[in-house]
Design an enzyme around this catalytic site. Structure first.
Site, short mmCIF file in Angstrom:
data_model
loop_
_atom_site.label_atom_id
_atom_site.label_comp_id
_atom_site.label_asym_id
_atom_site.label_seq_id
_atom_site.Cartn_x
_atom_site.Cartn_y
_atom_site.Cartn_z
N HIS A 82 2.76 -3.59 7.59
CA HIS A 82 2.63 -4.89 8.25
C HIS A 82 4.00 -5.46 8.60
O HIS A 82 4.92 -5.41 7.79
CB HIS A 82 1.89 -5.86 7.33
CG HIS A 82 1.30 -7.04 8.05
ND1 HIS A 82 2.08 -8.07 8.55
CD2 HIS A 82 0.02 -7.35 8.37
CE1 HIS A 82 1.30 -8.95 9.13
NE2 HIS A 82 0.05 -8.55 9.04
N ARG A 165 22.65 -19.87 10.15
CA ARG A 165 22.31 -18.66 10.90
C ARG A 165 22.61 -17.41 10.05
O ARG A 165 23.33 -16.51 10.46
CB ARG A 165 23.10 -18.61 12.20
CG ARG A 165 22.69 -19.66 13.24
CD ARG A 165 23.61 -19.59 14.44
NE ARG A 165 23.22 -20.49 15.52
CZ ARG A 165 22.48 -20.14 16.57
NH1 ARG A 165 22.04 -18.89 16.67
NH2 ARG A 165 22.19 -21.01 17.52
N LYS A 166 22.06 -17.39 8.86
CA LYS A 166 22.31 -16.27 7.94
C LYS A 166 21.09 -16.11 7.05
O LYS A 166 20.61 -17.07 6.44
CB LYS A 166 23.56 -16.55 7.11
CG LYS A 166 23.93 -15.46 6.13
CD LYS A 166 25.27 -15.75 5.46
CE LYS A 166 25.19 -17.00 4.59
NZ LYS A 166 26.44 -17.22 3.82
N ILE A 167 20.56 -14.89 6.95
CA ILE A 167 19.36 -14.68 6.14
C ILE A 167 19.70 -14.76 4.65
O ILE A 167 20.85 -14.58 4.25
CB ILE A 167 18.70 -13.31 6.44
CG1 ILE A 167 19.57 -12.15 5.93
CG2 ILE A 167 18.40 -13.15 7.92
CD1 ILE A 167 18.85 -10.81 5.94
N PRO A 169 19.92 -12.97 1.33
CA PRO A 169 20.18 -11.53 1.20
C PRO A 169 19.00 -10.69 0.72
O PRO A 169 18.88 -9.52 1.11
CB PRO A 169 21.34 -11.47 0.20
CG PRO A 169 21.35 -12.81 -0.47
CD PRO A 169 20.85 -13.78 0.54
#
Length: 299
Positions: A82, A165-167, A169
């Site tokens: 998925h 603007r950063k995921i 981790p």
């Protein structure tokens, strides 16, 4: 009267029972909230929870579940059929009783802000909570999935609604929003050719020119060695389950393939299922509101 809200968080874990059990324990620990249902799929590597509660308690439950998922699910090690972009992939709120969609939009924003502020997970608002038209569709928000999100967040049009603007981790990115009830409906094919499921999904989904209120993808159920057309029916009154089911049967025959079963994931509105029975039984002059016993018993 209490305002009743449904929350259906989707977690990127369908194989590790200890993690799933931990999420269940968290859901059951929040006063004012009831865990109605949960289901896990190993091939999808995904679990779907359905909770209801008052408008305040449901916010706490949603946050605590996202927190638990972020602490126990590592997206860098996640593999499944998925599409997904975060440990908690999506967290929708649905108005059930004495509450409006707009109030659920406000709930979604409050929860989204807290998730980002306390957990550092970037959030996209979607569906009725979307801040831009292109963000209403979850598939567009999630395009690129976890692996592609670092680059996507740097694109001009894809700054998160909450966060940098950063995921995160290991927990990735989460979509939070308000929407009306949908039906998660999957149809299984007697083939292990995933390309056939992909082709059928493309034909029936709205973005491919098919049914406007149907979202569909083809997936492989590795444990059963069969392909599946996996759907979200976002408005079952305007696009019924039987219509997509019959279309899938018709299209599958082009490839010498048969439908061997279907499944509903999580909870579904009764009328969505009664509509199917009414169609196949060819019931004449049926009135759902007047002729279903439970409607009278439950008021």
């Amino acid at each position: 009267m209490a305002k009743i809200v449904e929350c259906i968080p989707n977690f990127s874990e369908g194989q590790n029972q200890a993690v799933i059990d931990g999420l269940v324990a968290t859901a059951k620990s929040i006063p004012g909230v009831t865990l109605l249902d949960y289901s896990s799929d190993a091939s999808h590597n995904r679990s779907v929870f359905t909770l209801v509660g008052d408008d305040q308690s449901i916010q706490e439950a949603a946050f605590q579940l996202v927190k638990s998922a972020s602490e126990n699910i590592d997206m860098t090690k996640h593999h499944g059929e998925h599409p997904r972009m975060g440990a908690t992939d999506v967290c929708p709120f649905v108005p059930i009783k004495d509450i409006t969609t707009q109030e659920c939009v406000e709930i979604s924003k409050q929860v989204a802000e807290r998730i980002n502020r306390e957990l550092g997970i970037p959030i996209f608002l979607y569906e009725d909570s979307a801040t831009r038209p292109e963000r209403q569709n979850l598939a567009k928000v999630r395009k690129g999935q976890f692996e592609g999100m670092p680059e996507k967040l740097l694109e001009e049009d894809w700054a998160p609604d909450y966060g940098d603007r950063k995921i995160h981790p290991t927990a990735g990115v989460t979509a939070v929003g308000a929407r009306m009830p949908l039906v998660a409906f999957n149809v299984n094919l007697d083939t292990d050719n995933i390309d056939i499921a992909h082709k059928i999904a493309k034909i029936i989904r709205g973005s491919g020119g098919g049914y406007k209120y149907c979202k569909a993808i083809g997936v492989m159920l590795e444990d059963r060695h069969i392909a599946q057309v996996s759907m979200n029916m976002v408005n079952f009154e305007k696009c019924s389950l039987y219509r997509t089911f019959e279309t899938i049967k018709f299209e599958a025959r082009r490839y010498g393939v048969n439908v061997i079963g279907s499944e509903v994931i999580g909870l579904a509105p009764a009328k969505a299922l009664v509509d199917v029975a009414e169609y196949y039984l060819q019931v004449e002059d049926f009135d759902y509101n007047k002729q279903v016993l439970e409607n009278h018993l439950l008021g």
